[in-house]
Design a protein around this motif. Structure first.
Motif, mmCIF file in Angstrom:
data_model
loop_
_atom_site.group_PDB
_atom_site.id
_atom_site.type_symbol
_atom_site.label_atom_id
_atom_site.label_comp_id
_atom_site.label_asym_id
_atom_site.label_seq_id
_atom_site.Cartn_x
_atom_site.Cartn_y
_atom_site.Cartn_z
ATOM 1 N N SER A 246 14.472 17.412 26.954
ATOM 2 C CA SER A 246 13.678 16.277 27.437
ATOM 3 C C SER A 246 12.278 16.280 26.828
ATOM 4 O O SER A 246 11.753 15.227 26.422
ATOM 5 N N ASN A 247 11.667 17.451 26.725
ATOM 6 C CA ASN A 247 10.330 17.541 26.126
ATOM 7 C C ASN A 247 10.353 17.186 24.640
ATOM 8 O O ASN A 247 9.442 16.526 24.137
ATOM 9 N N TYR A 248 11.398 17.647 23.955
ATOM 10 C CA TYR A 248 11.523 17.338 22.529
ATOM 11 C C TYR A 248 11.673 15.836 22.312
ATOM 12 O O TYR A 248 11.027 15.254 21.433
ATOM 13 N N ARG A 249 12.539 15.202 23.110
ATOM 14 C CA ARG A 249 12.752 13.759 22.957
ATOM 15 C C ARG A 249 11.478 12.985 23.278
ATOM 16 O O ARG A 249 11.149 11.993 22.611
ATOM 17 N N CYS A 250 10.736 13.450 24.290
ATOM 18 C CA CYS A 250 9.459 12.808 24.633
ATOM 19 C C CYS A 250 8.466 12.933 23.480
ATOM 20 O O CYS A 250 7.821 11.947 23.085
ATOM 21 N N THR B 105 13.019 26.083 16.411
ATOM 22 C CA THR B 105 13.979 25.806 17.492
ATOM 23 C C THR B 105 14.854 27.016 17.766
ATOM 24 O O THR B 105 15.157 27.318 18.934
ATOM 25 N N ILE B 106 15.283 27.714 16.712
ATOM 26 C CA ILE B 106 16.104 28.920 16.897
ATOM 27 C C ILE B 106 15.328 29.988 17.652
ATOM 28 O O ILE B 106 15.866 30.656 18.546
ATOM 29 N N VAL B 107 14.046 30.140 17.314
ATOM 30 C CA VAL B 107 13.200 31.102 18.032
ATOM 31 C C VAL B 107 13.091 30.719 19.506
ATOM 32 O O VAL B 107 13.166 31.578 20.403
ATOM 33 N N ILE B 108 12.933 29.422 19.785
ATOM 34 C CA ILE B 108 12.855 28.943 21.167
ATOM 35 C C ILE B 108 14.147 29.251 21.919
ATOM 36 O O ILE B 108 14.128 29.689 23.076
ATOM 37 N N CYS B 109 15.286 29.053 21.256
ATOM 38 C CA CYS B 109 16.590 29.325 21.892
ATOM 39 C C CYS B 109 16.736 30.812 22.223
ATOM 40 O O CYS B 109 17.219 31.167 23.314
ATOM 41 N N THR C 73 20.040 19.151 13.454
ATOM 42 C CA THR C 73 18.627 18.928 13.721
ATOM 43 C C THR C 73 18.196 19.849 14.863
ATOM 44 O O THR C 73 19.042 20.462 15.527
ATOM 45 N N PRO C 74 16.883 19.967 15.124
ATOM 46 C CA PRO C 74 16.436 20.807 16.237
ATOM 47 C C PRO C 74 17.068 20.452 17.574
ATOM 48 O O PRO C 74 17.453 21.341 18.338
ATOM 49 N N ILE C 75 17.209 19.167 17.857
ATOM 50 C CA ILE C 75 17.804 18.788 19.137
ATOM 51 C C ILE C 75 19.295 19.113 19.166
ATOM 52 O O ILE C 75 19.851 19.413 20.232
ATOM 53 N N ASP C 76 19.958 19.086 18.017
ATOM 54 C CA ASP C 76 21.368 19.498 17.947
ATOM 55 C C ASP C 76 21.512 20.981 18.288
ATOM 56 O O ASP C 76 22.460 21.380 18.981
#
Length: 335
Positions: free
Chosen positions: A123-127, A145-149, A61-64
């Protein structure tokens, strides 16, 4: 005085040009034993986490993905520990040359910055996931998410890149040194650079973390008791862990560095006192890699279940030989 160049090992040795210097002899006894313990724990915890992320979590998942990158950053930072241990154990004598010194500092800076940014994103994603779960699933995809990383690693590298050119080994009391507050030309642009780092690399992420924590608490307060799922409780615990990491590992170092840049070497007594506090804060920063795996445990239910299953599997494998040997002894006793 201009730096001099050693032709033997192609390294630049900066010449010391100030009189206010911190006696770093205490570091030879303080840092190696503590850092060895931190290294063993950090390497073990993060290697286990990386193994679970890569071997047991095929569909991420994105958070993973965010946690996987945080784990990689922590492992890169952990890889710098052995050189620090050898350096301090060798009576603050750097034997690895100027390029490795530059690379060491660059890896430390970039890894720490990446950890700060990834913790903030987690933390922002979980919020966002708790406040607007449907919008989160639609807008924040794996590709996003990959782009963010990639952007985070690029940004961390850009922030750390000037240190690769700025920092050099230098000679003090007949010893080649690196990773020291006695670095020559430390006053040049120190205050402006430190303020920029404090705001961009700590202040904004820390405020973002506080806002996310308050929003989650507010959202859960408005929910009924039956709506407080185990997932939400773990999210609150995760936010508390990240908040503790910022307060324990990042806040003291940034405040001390900012204070040192304001005081400068003009007040020699204060500079030496702040220098001792600074190195204590650096040890707290090293402990960040031990605390981050607790974020993984509370951030994702998939990681948590895989970790528990892996631990149970290892425990079961250890019990099998014991059970087999006890069965064998019982048979032999009957015979």
């Amino acid at each position: 005085m201009a730096p001099t160049e050693e032709t033997g090992n192609s390294s630049v040795i900066a010449t010391m040009n100030r009189t206010c210097l911190l006696d770093e002899q205490f570091l030879t006894k303080m840092i190696p034993p503590i850092l060895i313990i931190i290294f063993i724990l950090a390497a073990s915890f993060n290697s286990l986490a990386l193994w679970i992320f890569c071997s047991h979590m095929k569909k991420k998942t994105p958070i993973d993905i965010l946690m996987l990158n945080l784990c990689i950053g922590d492992l890169l930072f952990t890889l710098t520990y052995p050189l620090i241990i050898i350096y301090r154990s060798n009576n603050n004598y750097w034997i690895f040359g100027n390029f490795v010194c530059k690379l060491q500092i660059f890896m430390m800076y970039s890894s720490v910055l990446a950890s700060v940014f990834f913790l903030t994103c987690i933390s922002n994603y979980r919020c966002y996931m708790i406040i607007k779960p449907i919008h989160t699933q639609i807008r924040i995809t794996k590709k996003c998410t990959i782009v963010i990383c990639v952007l985070i690693w690029t940004l961390a590298g850009l922030f750390a890149f000037p240190s690769f050119f700025k920092m050099n080994v230098f000679e003090l009391n007949g010893k080649i040194q690196c990773l020291s507050v006695n670095q020559p030309n430390i006053e040049e642009d120190l205050l402006s650079v430190t303020i920029a780092f404090f705001i961009l690399c700590f202040g904004i992420p820390f405020i973002s973390l506080l806002v996310s924590t308050l929003l989650i608490q507010r959202k859960l307060t408005n929910l009924t008791l039956t709506a407080h799922s185990e997932k939400n409780r773990h999210a609150v615990r995760m936010m508390m862990v990240i908040l503790c990491i910022f307060v324990i590992c990042f806040l003291p170092l940034n405040v001390t560095r900012l204070t040192a840049s304001i005081v400068g070497v003009k007040s020699c007594k204060n500079f030496k006192q702040i220098g001792v506090v600074y190195y204590c804060c650096v040890l707290a920063l090293y402990a960040n890699n031990v605390l981050d795996p607790f974020v993984y445990f509370y951030a994702g239910t998939k990681y948590r279940s895989k970790l528990i299953n892996a631990i149970k599997g290892v425990a079961f494998c250890h019990k099998l030989p014991i059970a087999a040997s006890s069965t064998k002894s019982n048979i032999e006793s009957k015979v």
